[in-house]
Design a protein around this motif. Structure first.
Motif, short mmCIF file in Angstrom:
data_model
loop_
_atom_site.label_atom_id
_atom_site.label_comp_id
_atom_site.label_asym_id
_atom_site.label_seq_id
_atom_site.Cartn_x
_atom_site.Cartn_y
_atom_site.Cartn_z
N UNK A 1 8.01 21.35 3.68
CA UNK A 1 6.66 21.69 3.24
C UNK A 1 6.28 20.95 1.96
N UNK A 2 6.58 19.67 1.95
CA UNK A 2 6.28 18.82 0.80
C UNK A 2 5.80 17.46 1.28
N UNK A 3 5.34 16.68 0.33
CA UNK A 3 4.85 15.33 0.62
C UNK A 3 5.79 14.32 0.00
N UNK A 4 5.87 13.14 0.63
CA UNK A 4 6.63 12.05 0.01
C UNK A 4 5.80 10.78 0.07
N UNK B 1 0.85 -1.19 0.00
CA UNK B 1 0.00 0.00 0.00
C UNK B 1 0.88 1.23 0.00
N UNK B 2 0.41 2.26 -0.72
CA UNK B 2 1.16 3.50 -0.81
C UNK B 2 0.57 4.51 0.15
N UNK B 3 1.44 5.15 0.93
CA UNK B 3 1.03 6.17 1.87
C UNK B 3 1.69 7.48 1.48
N UNK B 4 1.05 8.58 1.82
CA UNK B 4 1.61 9.90 1.57
C UNK B 4 1.92 10.53 2.92
N UNK B 5 3.18 10.94 3.12
CA UNK B 5 3.61 11.52 4.38
C UNK B 5 4.02 12.97 4.16
#
Length: 115
Positions: free
Chosen positions: A65-68, A55-59
């Motif tokens: 100030x960005x998402x990975x 599963x892919x998660x966004x952190x």
């Protein structure tokens, strides 16, 4: 919200607990789902009665100030009645420990991989 309403909601939630039943060799094995429920894609179905679900998660990283994106892989028990294949999107639930690496079970197939 009154205390009685909260209590009634909690009891209703407990009654709606998910259960997966597997029948093997003439006996039934019951796996009550208690804890987390995830959705993911089956990456590997090579092992016997086991699938690897990714599963892919966004952190969010506050410093930049960005998402990975993060990938998480979980081994899950694959009952013969469900029999998920590679590429299927499945819903898995946390249950009692089944083996050293398996604490999840495939509850249902959300989308088949039609080839």
């Amino acid at each position: 919200m009154k205390m009685a309403e909260k209590k009634a909601k909690a009891e209703k939630k407990a009654k709606e607990q998910h259960v997966v039943i597997e029948q093997t060799a003439g006996k039934e094995v019951v796996y009550p789902i208690r804890g987390n429920i995830f959705e993911g894609k089956v990456v590997s179905a090579k092992a016997n009665k086991t699938v690897t679900v990714e599963r892919e998660l966004v952190q969010y990283l506050p410093k930049y100030e960005r998402y990975k994106k993060i990938r998480s892989r979980v081994k899950a028990h694959n009952p013969l009645s469900i029999n998920a294949k590679e590429g299927d999107k499945v819903r898995i639930g946390e249950t009692r420990r089944i083996s050293k690496t398996k604490s999840f079970i495939v509850m249902e197939i959300i989308r088949d991989n039609k080839q």
